[in-house]
Design a protein around this motif. Structure first.
Motif, PDB file in Angstrom:
ATOM      1  N   PRO A  56      16.643  10.705   2.646  1.00 43.77           N
ATOM      2  CA  PRO A  56      17.599   9.437   1.412  1.00 43.77           C
ATOM      3  C   PRO A  56      18.801  11.181   1.096  1.00 43.77           C
ATOM      4  N   ALA A  57      19.195  11.972   1.426  1.00 45.06           N
ATOM      5  CA  ALA A  57      20.119  13.182   0.977  1.00 45.06           C
ATOM      6  C   ALA A  57      21.733  12.317   2.551  1.00 45.06           C
ATOM      7  N   SER A  58      21.070  11.759   3.314  1.00 44.90           N
ATOM      8  CA  SER A  58      22.149  11.775   4.608  1.00 44.90           C
ATOM      9  C   SER A  58      22.172  10.358   5.224  1.00 44.90           C
ATOM     10  N   PRO A  59      22.276   9.163   3.545  1.00 49.64           N
ATOM     11  CA  PRO A  59      22.142   7.358   4.075  1.00 49.64           C
ATOM     12  C   PRO A  59      23.019   7.116   5.062  1.00 49.64           C
ATOM     13  N   GLU A  60      24.725   7.863   6.057  1.00 50.17           N
ATOM     14  CA  GLU A  60      24.431   7.286   7.011  1.00 50.17           C
ATOM     15  C   GLU A  60      24.236   7.661   8.257  1.00 50.17           C
ATOM     16  N   PHE A  61      22.485   8.562   7.998  1.00 46.58           N
ATOM     17  CA  PHE A  61      22.747   9.275   9.430  1.00 46.58           C
ATOM     18  C   PHE A  61      20.962   8.084   9.807  1.00 46.58           C
ATOM     19  N   GLN A  62      20.515   7.586  10.626  1.00 44.96           N
ATOM     20  CA  GLN A  62      19.738   6.983  11.125  1.00 44.96           C
ATOM     21  C   GLN A  62      19.021   8.186  12.559  1.00 44.96           C
ATOM     22  N   LEU A  63      17.939   7.324  12.323  1.00 42.58           N
ATOM     23  CA  LEU A  63      16.628   8.166  13.866  1.00 42.58           C
ATOM     24  C   LEU A  63      16.081   7.272  13.951  1.00 42.58           C
ATOM     25  N   SER A  64      15.976   6.700  15.404  1.00 40.82           N
ATOM     26  CA  SER A  64      15.584   5.639  15.974  1.00 40.82           C
ATOM     27  C   SER A  64      14.478   5.688  16.291  1.00 40.82           C
ATOM     28  N   LEU A  65      12.861   5.478  15.616  1.00 42.37           N
ATOM     29  CA  LEU A  65      11.748   5.929  16.522  1.00 42.37           C
ATOM     30  C   LEU A  65      11.923   4.814  17.601  1.00 42.37           C
ATOM     31  N   THR A  66      11.433   5.049  18.955  1.00 44.39           N
ATOM     32  CA  THR A  66      11.638   4.317  19.879  1.00 44.39           C
ATOM     33  C   THR A  66      10.205   4.129  20.699  1.00 44.39           C
ATOM     34  N   VAL A  67       9.322   3.324  21.018  1.00 45.08           N
ATOM     35  CA  VAL A  67       8.527   3.570  21.731  1.00 45.08           C
ATOM     36  C   VAL A  67       8.638   3.353  23.617  1.00 45.08           C
ATOM     37  N   PRO A  68       8.154   3.868  23.954  1.00 44.85           N
ATOM     38  CA  PRO A  68       8.534   3.669  25.027  1.00 44.85           C
ATOM     39  C   PRO A  68       8.034   3.113  26.097  1.00 44.85           C
ATOM     40  N   GLY A  69       8.872   2.495  27.116  1.00 45.16           N
ATOM     41  CA  GLY A  69       8.697   0.613  27.715  1.00 45.16           C
ATOM     42  C   GLY A  69       9.868   0.310  27.755  1.00 45.16           C
ATOM     43  N   PRO A  70       9.489  -1.188  28.162  1.00 44.31           N
ATOM     44  CA  PRO A  70       9.969  -2.298  28.353  1.00 44.31           C
ATOM     45  C   PRO A  70      10.766  -2.878  26.954  1.00 44.31           C
ATOM     46  N   PRO A  71      12.329  -3.232  27.140  1.00 41.28           N
ATOM     47  CA  PRO A  71      13.190  -3.359  27.697  1.00 41.28           C
ATOM     48  C   PRO A  71      13.523  -1.896  28.125  1.00 41.28           C
ATOM     49  N   MET A  72      13.571  -0.919  27.433  1.00 38.32           N
ATOM     50  CA  MET A  72      14.741   0.237  27.894  1.00 38.32           C
ATOM     51  C   MET A  72      13.887   0.833  29.619  1.00 38.32           C
ATOM     52  N   HIS A  73      12.523   1.010  29.209  1.00 39.92           N
ATOM     53  CA  HIS A  73      12.246   2.058  30.464  1.00 39.92           C
ATOM     54  C   HIS A  73      11.288   0.961  31.377  1.00 39.92           C
ATOM     55  N   ASP A  74      11.200   1.383  32.280  1.00 40.39           N
ATOM     56  CA  ASP A  74      10.025   0.836  33.879  1.00 40.39           C
ATOM     57  C   ASP A  74       9.005   1.697  33.135  1.00 40.39           C
ATOM     58  N   GLU A  75       7.520   0.813  33.580  1.00 46.63           N
ATOM     59  CA  GLU A  75       6.693   1.756  33.290  1.00 46.63           C
ATOM     60  C   GLU A  75       5.952   3.488  33.905  1.00 46.63           C
ATOM     61  N   GLU A  76       6.821   3.629  35.318  1.00 49.67           N
ATOM     62  CA  GLU A  76       6.499   4.745  35.590  1.00 49.67           C
ATOM     63  C   GLU A  76       7.308   5.991  34.321  1.00 49.67           C
ATOM     64  N   THR A  77       8.591   5.421  33.691  1.00 49.89           N
ATOM     65  CA  THR A  77       9.024   6.120  33.132  1.00 49.89           C
ATOM     66  C   THR A  77       8.748   6.373  31.658  1.00 49.89           C
TER      67      THR A  77
END
Length: 153
Positions: free
Chosen positions: A48-69
Protein backbone atom coordinates in the motif's frame (compact mmCIF):
# COMPACT_ATOMS: atom_id res chain seq x y z
CA UNK A 1 15.83 8.72 -18.55
CA UNK A 2 14.54 6.04 -16.18
CA UNK A 3 12.93 7.55 -13.08
CA UNK A 4 11.94 4.47 -11.02
CA UNK A 5 11.08 0.79 -11.12
CA UNK A 6 7.42 0.23 -11.94
CA UNK A 7 7.14 -3.56 -12.24
CA UNK A 8 9.28 -6.43 -10.98
CA UNK A 9 8.48 -10.12 -11.40
CA UNK A 10 8.72 -13.16 -9.20
CA UNK A 11 8.09 -16.76 -10.23
CA UNK A 12 5.42 -18.58 -8.24
CA UNK A 13 3.99 -22.10 -8.26
CA UNK A 14 0.31 -21.16 -8.27
CA UNK A 15 -1.44 -17.86 -9.00
CA UNK A 16 -4.14 -18.13 -6.34
CA UNK A 17 -1.75 -19.37 -3.64
CA UNK A 18 0.71 -16.55 -4.37
CA UNK A 19 -2.05 -13.95 -4.51
CA UNK A 20 -3.30 -15.09 -1.08
CA UNK A 21 0.23 -15.05 0.37
CA UNK A 22 1.00 -11.51 -0.71
CA UNK A 23 -2.42 -10.06 0.10
CA UNK A 24 -3.41 -12.01 3.23
CA UNK A 25 -0.01 -12.55 4.85
CA UNK A 26 2.01 -9.53 3.71
CA UNK A 27 -0.87 -7.04 3.46
CA UNK A 28 -0.26 -6.14 -0.18
CA UNK A 29 -3.00 -4.82 -2.45
CA UNK A 30 -4.18 -6.33 -5.72
CA UNK A 31 -3.09 -4.15 -8.62
CA UNK A 32 -4.09 -6.13 -11.75
CA UNK A 33 -5.58 -9.55 -12.46
CA UNK A 34 -6.37 -10.08 -16.12
CA UNK A 35 -5.90 -12.92 -18.57
CA UNK A 36 -4.69 -11.97 -22.03
CA UNK A 37 -5.80 -13.46 -25.35
CA UNK A 38 -2.78 -15.78 -25.44
CA UNK A 39 -3.64 -17.21 -22.02
CA UNK A 40 -1.01 -15.25 -20.09
CA UNK A 41 -2.29 -14.11 -16.71
CA UNK A 42 -1.12 -10.66 -15.65
CA UNK A 43 -1.41 -10.77 -11.87
CA UNK A 44 0.23 -7.95 -9.94
CA UNK A 45 0.23 -6.90 -6.29
CA UNK A 46 2.03 -4.23 -4.33
CA UNK A 47 2.52 -2.73 -0.89
CA UNK A 48 0.00 0.00 0.00
CA UNK A 49 2.85 2.46 0.71
CA UNK A 50 4.07 2.13 -2.92
CA UNK A 51 0.92 2.56 -5.03
CA UNK A 52 2.82 2.90 -8.33
CA UNK A 53 4.82 -0.31 -7.88
CA UNK A 54 3.59 -3.67 -9.17
CA UNK A 55 5.04 -7.07 -8.34
CA UNK A 56 4.11 -9.45 -11.15
CA UNK A 57 3.37 -12.98 -9.91
CA UNK A 58 4.26 -15.32 -12.76
CA UNK A 59 3.83 -19.08 -13.05
CA UNK A 60 6.56 -20.43 -15.33
CA UNK A 61 5.13 -21.90 -18.51
CA UNK A 62 3.42 -21.04 -21.77
CA UNK A 63 3.15 -18.61 -23.40
CA UNK A 64 6.25 -17.07 -21.79
CA UNK A 65 8.35 -20.23 -21.40
CA UNK A 66 8.67 -23.56 -23.17
CA UNK A 67 8.30 -26.72 -21.08
CA UNK A 68 12.05 -27.22 -20.57
CA UNK A 69 12.59 -23.64 -19.40
CA UNK A 70 9.56 -23.79 -17.10
CA UNK A 71 10.85 -27.04 -15.57
CA UNK A 72 14.28 -25.49 -14.96
CA UNK A 73 12.77 -22.45 -13.25
CA UNK A 74 10.49 -24.64 -11.13
CA UNK A 75 13.47 -26.78 -10.08
CA UNK A 76 15.34 -23.68 -8.88
CA UNK A 77 12.25 -22.54 -6.99
CA UNK A 78 11.90 -25.95 -5.33
CA UNK A 79 15.51 -25.74 -4.13
CA UNK A 80 14.88 -22.31 -2.62
CA UNK A 81 17.66 -20.99 -4.85
CA UNK A 82 15.90 -17.83 -6.01
CA UNK A 83 15.97 -14.56 -4.12
CA UNK A 84 13.20 -12.24 -5.13
CA UNK A 85 14.58 -9.08 -3.56
CA UNK A 86 14.52 -6.96 -0.44
CA UNK A 87 11.54 -5.20 1.09
CA UNK A 88 11.99 -2.17 3.31
CA UNK A 89 10.09 -1.57 6.52
CA UNK A 90 10.14 1.14 9.17
CA UNK A 91 10.32 -1.44 11.98
CA UNK A 92 11.78 -4.86 11.15
CA UNK A 93 11.06 -6.42 14.55
CA UNK A 94 7.42 -5.29 14.54
CA UNK A 95 6.88 -6.47 10.95
CA UNK A 96 8.57 -9.77 11.81
CA UNK A 97 6.13 -10.27 14.71
CA UNK A 98 3.09 -9.37 12.55
CA UNK A 99 4.10 -11.60 9.67
CA UNK A 100 5.07 -14.49 11.95
CA UNK A 101 1.60 -14.32 13.51
CA UNK A 102 0.11 -14.56 9.99
CA UNK A 103 2.12 -17.71 9.25
CA UNK A 104 4.99 -16.29 7.19
CA UNK A 105 8.01 -18.63 7.33
CA UNK A 106 11.13 -16.81 8.44
CA UNK A 107 14.57 -18.22 7.67
CA UNK A 108 16.27 -15.62 9.84
CA UNK A 109 14.92 -13.59 12.74
CA UNK A 110 15.67 -9.84 12.91
CA UNK A 111 19.39 -9.21 13.39
CA UNK A 112 21.44 -6.04 13.50
CA UNK A 113 23.55 -5.56 10.38
CA UNK A 114 25.84 -2.70 9.31
CA UNK A 115 23.02 -1.40 7.10
CA UNK A 116 20.23 -1.73 9.68
CA UNK A 117 18.05 -4.57 10.97
CA UNK A 118 17.37 -7.52 8.65
CA UNK A 119 15.16 -10.60 8.72
CA UNK A 120 14.75 -13.14 5.90
CA UNK A 121 11.50 -14.86 4.94
CA UNK A 122 10.26 -17.25 2.28
CA UNK A 123 7.06 -17.17 0.25
CA UNK A 124 4.89 -20.20 -0.48
CA UNK A 125 6.80 -20.84 -3.71
CA UNK A 126 10.22 -21.08 -2.05
CA UNK A 127 11.51 -17.62 -3.00
CA UNK A 128 13.32 -15.79 -0.22
CA UNK A 129 13.23 -12.11 0.60
CA UNK A 130 15.20 -9.81 2.84
CA UNK A 131 13.13 -7.58 5.13
CA UNK A 132 15.16 -4.47 5.96
CA UNK A 133 14.90 -1.58 8.37
CA UNK A 134 17.64 0.58 6.88
CA UNK A 135 19.88 2.87 8.90
CA UNK A 136 21.62 6.08 7.82
CA UNK A 137 24.67 4.20 6.48
CA UNK A 138 22.71 1.80 4.28
CA UNK A 139 22.82 3.94 1.15
CA UNK A 140 26.26 5.43 1.81
CA UNK A 141 28.61 3.59 -0.57
CA UNK A 142 31.77 4.62 1.25
CA UNK A 143 30.40 3.59 4.66
CA UNK A 144 29.33 0.19 3.35
CA UNK A 145 32.68 -0.33 1.60
CA UNK A 146 34.48 0.43 4.86
CA UNK A 147 32.26 -1.89 6.91
CA UNK A 148 32.56 -4.77 4.45
CA UNK A 149 36.27 -4.22 3.80
CA UNK A 150 36.15 -3.38 0.11
CA UNK A 151 37.16 -0.37 -1.92
CA UNK A 152 34.71 1.85 -3.74
CA UNK A 153 35.41 1.79 -7.48
Amino acid sequence: MITKLGVASVFVNDYEEAKAFFIDKLGFELRQDVTMENGFRWLTVGPPASPEFQLSLTVPGPPMHDEETAASIKALMAKGALSAGAWNTDDCRKTFAEYSARGVEFLQEPAVRPYGVEAVFRDDSGNWYSLNELNEQALDQDAMAEVFGSQSP
